[in-house]
Motif scaffolding. Structure first.
Motif, PDB file in Angstrom:
ATOM      1  N   PRO A  60     120.434 -13.571 -17.132  1.00 53.54           N
ATOM      2  CA  PRO A  60     119.692 -14.473 -18.309  1.00 53.54           C
ATOM      3  C   PRO A  60     120.783 -14.630 -19.545  1.00 53.54           C
ATOM      4  CG  PRO A  60     117.968 -13.431 -17.481  1.00 53.54           C
ATOM      5  CD  PRO A  60     119.280 -12.501 -16.804  1.00 53.54           C
ATOM      6  N   SER A  61     120.207 -15.490 -20.369  1.00 54.49           N
ATOM      7  CA  SER A  61     120.978 -15.631 -21.526  1.00 54.49           C
ATOM      8  C   SER A  61     119.829 -15.208 -22.672  1.00 54.49           C
ATOM      9  CB  SER A  61     121.354 -17.045 -22.264  1.00 54.49           C
ATOM     10  OG  SER A  61     122.252 -17.394 -21.309  1.00 54.49           O
ATOM     11  N   THR A  62     119.978 -14.879 -24.004  1.00 55.43           N
ATOM     12  CA  THR A  62     118.934 -14.436 -24.851  1.00 55.43           C
ATOM     13  C   THR A  62     117.968 -15.212 -25.066  1.00 55.43           C
ATOM     14  OG1 THR A  62     120.315 -13.160 -25.837  1.00 55.43           O
ATOM     15  CG2 THR A  62     118.709 -14.142 -27.406  1.00 55.43           C
ATOM     16  N   GLU A  63     118.170 -16.692 -24.767  1.00 53.47           N
ATOM     17  CA  GLU A  63     116.987 -17.780 -25.195  1.00 53.47           C
ATOM     18  C   GLU A  63     115.683 -17.540 -24.156  1.00 53.47           C
ATOM     19  OE1 GLU A  63     119.675 -18.675 -24.417  1.00 53.47           O
ATOM     20  OE2 GLU A  63     120.062 -20.076 -22.841  1.00 53.47           O
ATOM     21  N   ASP A  64     116.200 -16.823 -22.959  1.00 53.12           N
ATOM     22  CA  ASP A  64     115.325 -16.984 -21.854  1.00 53.12           C
ATOM     23  C   ASP A  64     114.536 -15.769 -21.637  1.00 53.12           C
ATOM     24  OD1 ASP A  64     116.643 -19.200 -20.893  1.00 53.12           O
ATOM     25  OD2 ASP A  64     118.007 -17.959 -19.485  1.00 53.12           O
ATOM     26  N   GLU A  65     114.746 -14.751 -22.565  1.00 55.50           N
ATOM     27  CA  GLU A  65     113.979 -13.574 -22.472  1.00 55.50           C
ATOM     28  C   GLU A  65     113.480 -13.079 -23.895  1.00 55.50           C
ATOM     29  OE1 GLU A  65     112.806 -12.074 -19.758  1.00 55.50           O
ATOM     30  OE2 GLU A  65     114.094 -13.619 -18.643  1.00 55.50           O
ATOM     31  N   GLU A  66     112.525 -12.306 -23.941  1.00 56.07           N
ATOM     32  CA  GLU A  66     112.031 -11.804 -25.206  1.00 56.07           C
ATOM     33  C   GLU A  66     112.590 -10.847 -25.614  1.00 56.07           C
ATOM     34  OE1 GLU A  66     107.722 -12.130 -25.550  1.00 56.07           O
ATOM     35  OE2 GLU A  66     107.852 -14.657 -25.378  1.00 56.07           O
TER      36      GLU A  66
END
Lengths: 443, 534
Positions: free
Chosen positions: B192-198
């Motif tokens: 994933p990219s950063t915007e998908d994961e907290e």
């Protein structure tokens, strides 16, 4: 009145449909190929070396045939970008997005330690989404340059199409310190992307970026590279870059030079190429309208007898015509004739090939000087550059070539900026000039 | 209950629930936290597992793609090179003929890069080096016809590289070296990219160097790791868990326990303060009354003395003079006697608060003591129309504290006088079975409700409402009567009457006969004063 307007619109539509770019493009080949020796007449009786220049140039682009662009804008948003650089970058990206046609595809990727796909691959007509996304980019963190480009490639790949100009614009003011970060690794990533038809254009911003990484990436992916010292000029560079991207007439060009029996390729100047036995192969990701790109190979000719003639090489360029999407090819045969008199050789000498060769040879010396300077041998580097300048000056006079004189001056300038504060900046200038010469970049 | 015992009780009553709530809360919070952590750990592990299988899947897709490609691969060297030149994901390949010999790249007429490729992969395929002419897959197995493809990792250059092996139907084996940079890019793209994961997750290589990072904040909890598995030898996905997932819950438990504790402590403090105030007030009154009583005692003694002297003097006068005066004087004597008794009660009570009273036993006859007390009550009884009926007798000579026995009896009679006046008769029943004597004082009044039976013996300090009735009431009379009876080895009890009429107080006490010493003559007995046996 109303009727006549509608009629006019109908006519205009008809005209647009009736004059497809396919038809126009198929009449003129998208790429013109030329191959010449520096000495088409060689001195008889002895083996000798000469230069073969293979030149590829794009045809005039018809406005109607403007290709669709599949663009990824990658913005380094690491901490060092904070402040006016970030503002300018956002501004320039917004401008670039505004310049695209509705049919173009664009994605925006921002990276620091991690990568954020700010706007995934989207039609450029979704301007608001794109601009709103770009405005959310804030500077912080480290620089995962490799991952940023990898993710951008992923976005471009979603709409990867040989009928589009597939391009990544990377904007960075720093180093890569998360993930793979050697020029070699980034170069290999670039080479892999080039094979897919994706070029990476790199914009080095300010004085803190790693010019080796940025030029390596651009060089191996056949993208452009710019050293943008002042962020205020970013917008202009985005314009330039989009201008070139929109001027692509052919893509995925493979250039293959097969040397005749007895002729031996010694080295390729500038452009990366593979030499396998008697063959030299290189590729160009795209050919721009009215722009010339070339390959220079130093070859060894077998001795010949007076007035005899022999084939030297057969050159073949295979490419995809962006207008027709058809694979086209062009070929040229190159031969040499021998003469006993030096005057005849002199008279036949191809000045243009000589100048290109001198440029590329001096470029290699310039690269060597950077390497010496990197290893701390400032004096050796300076001597190399001074010698190089002299070599260029001599040739400039001999061939009355102003381009060589300009190079002479820039080498002199390089020589006097090898130390102190100015070195960091000068190195970026040198790297930019090197790639510009190697790839014959438009800007 | 004494203040210190009250305090202890309150501490226990408030402390125990607080402790219990706190303990239970902590237990619950700890369990909840452990469960939460385990869940988060599970979820995180599963996600890491998903991601790593995503990475492997990307590699397998690439393998399948190559498998299809190599089936159509030209056998001609030049054509093969051309095919390799165009492939984005790999640049180099080798072909082994059926005997395991290297068919491509050719031994001569090869490029520098091809030579380098042969060298760096030689150990993976060359016969003799590993005792096998066949390429091996990851598990080290020789690729057999049943095993059509596999991957093998090797370390070269910047680190891990992967070679994808394919056995062609004609018996040749093709090995394709995946471009490391492209492989990395593929791995990154499949994650994933950063915007998908907290939360932040890192992919590290075999040397622990960061390859790729995604997700927002780096958490500070325990580390969860997941190796990508073969062929990504040494590559690990790792993430940190949150520090505590149930901190909110724990806080809630703490705050609830705290609130309950505060309420309990508040209640305890107010009870303590209230009872402390009451006790303080009562003891202030007692000490005031005590002082006043002391002050009154001397003048009252003098009044009684002179009243009795006057009574004697009057007795010598003739009757017409002395008649009314004698009656008036009797009232004075009687009232002063009553007042003395009350003062004696107060002083006795006050003294009993400070120290244990001591008995002064002397040999005497209970009947005499009773007669004396009854005679003292006679005038006020007759004025209220009360008749005393005496039943039984206690004629034995015994060793008792006559003052104490008299005071107890007086208090009981005084009680009967106050509450049983309507009944007309006060019955005093005597019974003596040595060494004990029993006196029952009964009236025909309204008696006591069953619920109040024990309360009547409580001192006023326990029942602050009755303080207002002052020392003149039975407020301390019965208390003192019981205390004194107990001091005298006995008891004052309220007897439920079978008829339900009147109040019946039973007074028992210790009344041993005098001890006779061997040298004592019956005529002149010396009585020993015994220390009380309370």
């Amino acid at each position: 009145m109303q009727l006549s307007r509608n009629l006019l619109m109908l006519l205009a539509l008809g005209a647009a449909l009736a004059s497809p770019r396919d038809a126009a493009a198929s009449e003129i080949p998208a790429v013109a190929l030329e191959a010449r020796l520096s000495t088409p007449v060689a001195l008889a009786g002895a083996p000798q070396t000469t230069f073969l220049k293979v030149e590829v140039s794009g045809s005039r682009l018809k406005l109607a045939a403007r290709p669709a662009v599949n663009l990824a804008i990658v913005i380094d948003k690491s901490g060092s970008m904070a402040g006016s650089k970030m503002d300018r970058a956002r501004e320039a990206a917004v401008q670039a997005v505004s310049r695209l046609a509705p049919n173009d595809i664009v994605s925006v990727i921002a990276y620091d330690t991690t990568v954020r796909v700010v706007v995934p691959a989207t039609k450029a007509s979704d301007r608001e989404v794109l601009i709103a996304g770009i405005r959310t980019i804030r500077a912080e963190g480290d620089t995962a340059l490799f991952a940023g480009v990898a993710k951008a490639a992923g976005e471009v790949r979603k709409f990867l199409d040989r009928g589009r100009v597939n391009r990544i614009i990377l904007l960075s003011d720093g180093l890569a310190n998360v993930g793979p970060s050697s020029p070699a690794e980034l170069g290999r990533l670039g080479a892999s992307l080039r094979r897919e038809g994706i070029s990476v254009t790199t914009f080095g911003l300010g004085l803190g970026y790693n010019e080796d990484l940025m030029t390596s990436l651009a060089r191996h992916s056949d993208g452009n590279h710019a050293f943008i010292e002042d962020a205020a000029n970013l917008g202009a560079y985005f314009d330039l870059e989009l201008g070139t991207a929109l001027a692509v007439v052919a893509q995925d060009l493979e250039l293959r030079v097969v040397f005749a029996e007895g002729v031996r390729p010694l080295r390729v100047l500038g452009r990366a190429a593979e030499i396998i036995g008697g063959e030299v192969v290189t590729s160009m990701n795209q050919v721009y309208a009215l722009q010339k790109q070339h390959l220079v190979v130093e070859v060894e000719l077998p001795p010949g007898v007076h007035l005899a003639s022999r084939p030297v090489a057969s050159v073949r360029a295979t490419y995809s015509n962006l207008g027709t999407r058809a694979t086209e090819s062009a070929s040229r045969e190159v031969s040499v004739s021998y003469a006993a008199e030096a005057v005849a050789v002199e008279r036949a000498t191809d000045r243009d090939v000589i100048v290109s060769s001198v440029e590329l040879i001096s470029n290699e010396q310039n690269r060597l000087a950077v390497k010496e300077r990197d290893e701390g041998r400032v004096d050796v580097a300076r001597d190399l550059l001074k010698k190089n300048a002299r070599y260029l000056r001599d040739n400039a006079t001999r061939w009355s070539a102003p381009s060589l004189d300009k190079l002479n001056q820039s080498n002199e300038e390089d020589a006097s900026n090898l130390e102190g504060k100015s070195w960091n900046r000068q190195r970026k200038v040198m790297r930019k000039k090197q790639i510009e010469l190697e790839l014959q970049q438009a800007y | 209950m004494s203040p210190s015992r009250l305090r202890l009780a309150l501490i226990i009553l408030t402390g125990l629930p607080i402790f219990a709530i706190g303990w239970l809360g902590l237990r619950l919070a700890a369990e909840d936290e452990a469960r939460g952590q385990a869940e988060i750990h599970d979820v995180s592990s599963r996600r890491l597992a998903d991601w790593s299988s995503g990475v492997l899947e990307a590699l397998h897709r690439r393998e399948r793609e190559i498998a299809l490609l190599v089936l159509d691969w030209p056998t001609q060297t030049e054509a093969l090179r051309a095919a390799l030149r165009r492939a984005p994901a790999f640049h180099h390949a080798l072909v082994l003929d059926e005997k395991g010999g290297l068919a491509f790249p050719p031994a001569t007429g090869n490029s520098e890069e091809e030579r380098a490729f042969i060298e760096r992969t030689r150990s993976l395929w060359s016969p003799g080096t590993l005792g096998s002419a066949r390429p091996r897959d990851v598990a080290g197995e020789v690729i057999t016809p049943a095993h059509l493809r596999g991957v093998v990792s090797f370390f070269w250059g910047e680190g891990l590289n992967i070679l994808s092996w394919h056995r062609l139907p004609d018996g040749r084996v093709v090995g394709v070296e995946l471009d490391r940079a492209r492989l990395l890019a593929d791995v990154m793209t499949s994650l994933p990219s950063t915007e998908d994961e907290e939360s932040r997750t890192e992919l590290v290589d075999e040397r622990g160097a960061l390859l790729y990072v995604f997700g927002g904040a780096n958490l500070a909890g325990p580390l969860v790791e997941r190796p990508l598995g073969e062929p990504f030898t040494g590559w690990t996905l790792r993430t940190h868990l949150p520090v505590s997932v149930t901190r909110g819950g724990r806080w809630a438990i703490w705050s609830t326990a705290g609130a309950v504790a505060l309420v309990l402590v508040g209640v305890a403090v107010s009870v303590m303060r209230e009872s402390g105030r009451a006790l303080r007030e009562a003891s202030q009154r007692v000490s005031f009354v005590n002082q006043v009583s002391h002050e009154l005692k001397t003048p009252l003694t003098n009044i009684r003395l002179y009243a009795e002297l006057l009574e004697q003097s009057i007795g010598e006068l003739n009757d017409e003079v002395s008649g009314p005066a004698r009656a008036h004087l009797a009232v004075v004597v009687h009232e002063s006697t009553r007042l003395s008794r009350m003062i004696a009660n107060v002083l006795m009570f006050a003294r009993s608060q400070r120290e244990k009273p001591r008995l002064r036993r002397t040999p005497c006859v209970v009947d005499d003591v009773v007669a004396e007390v009854l005679s003292a009550f006679a005038p006020s009884f007759s004025s209220r129309g009360l008749k005393v009926e005496q039943l039984g007798a206690a004629p034995a000579r015994v060793v008792i504290d006559a003052d104490v026995v008299g005071q107890v009896l007086g208090n009981l009679l005084s009680n009967a006088e106050k509450y049983g006046a309507g009944g007309g008769v006060v019955e005093v029943q005597l019974e003596q079975v040595l060494p004990r004597t029993r006196i029952v004082v009964s009236d025909r009044g309204p008696g006591l409700p069953r619920a109040d039976v024990e309360r009547v013996f409580d001192a006023f300090v326990r029942l602050d409402n009755r303080l207002s009735e002052g020392v003149t009431g039975t407020g301390i009379g019965l208390t003192i009567a019981r205390d004194l009876a107990r001091l005298h080895g006995g008891e004052v009890r309220y007897l439920q009457s079978p008829s339900g009429i009147g109040a019946h107080f039973e007074f028992t006490f210790d009344s041993p006969p005098p001890r006779r010493t061997p040298d004592e003559s019956p005529g002149e007995r010396r009585m020993k004063v015994e220390a009380n046996a309370g």
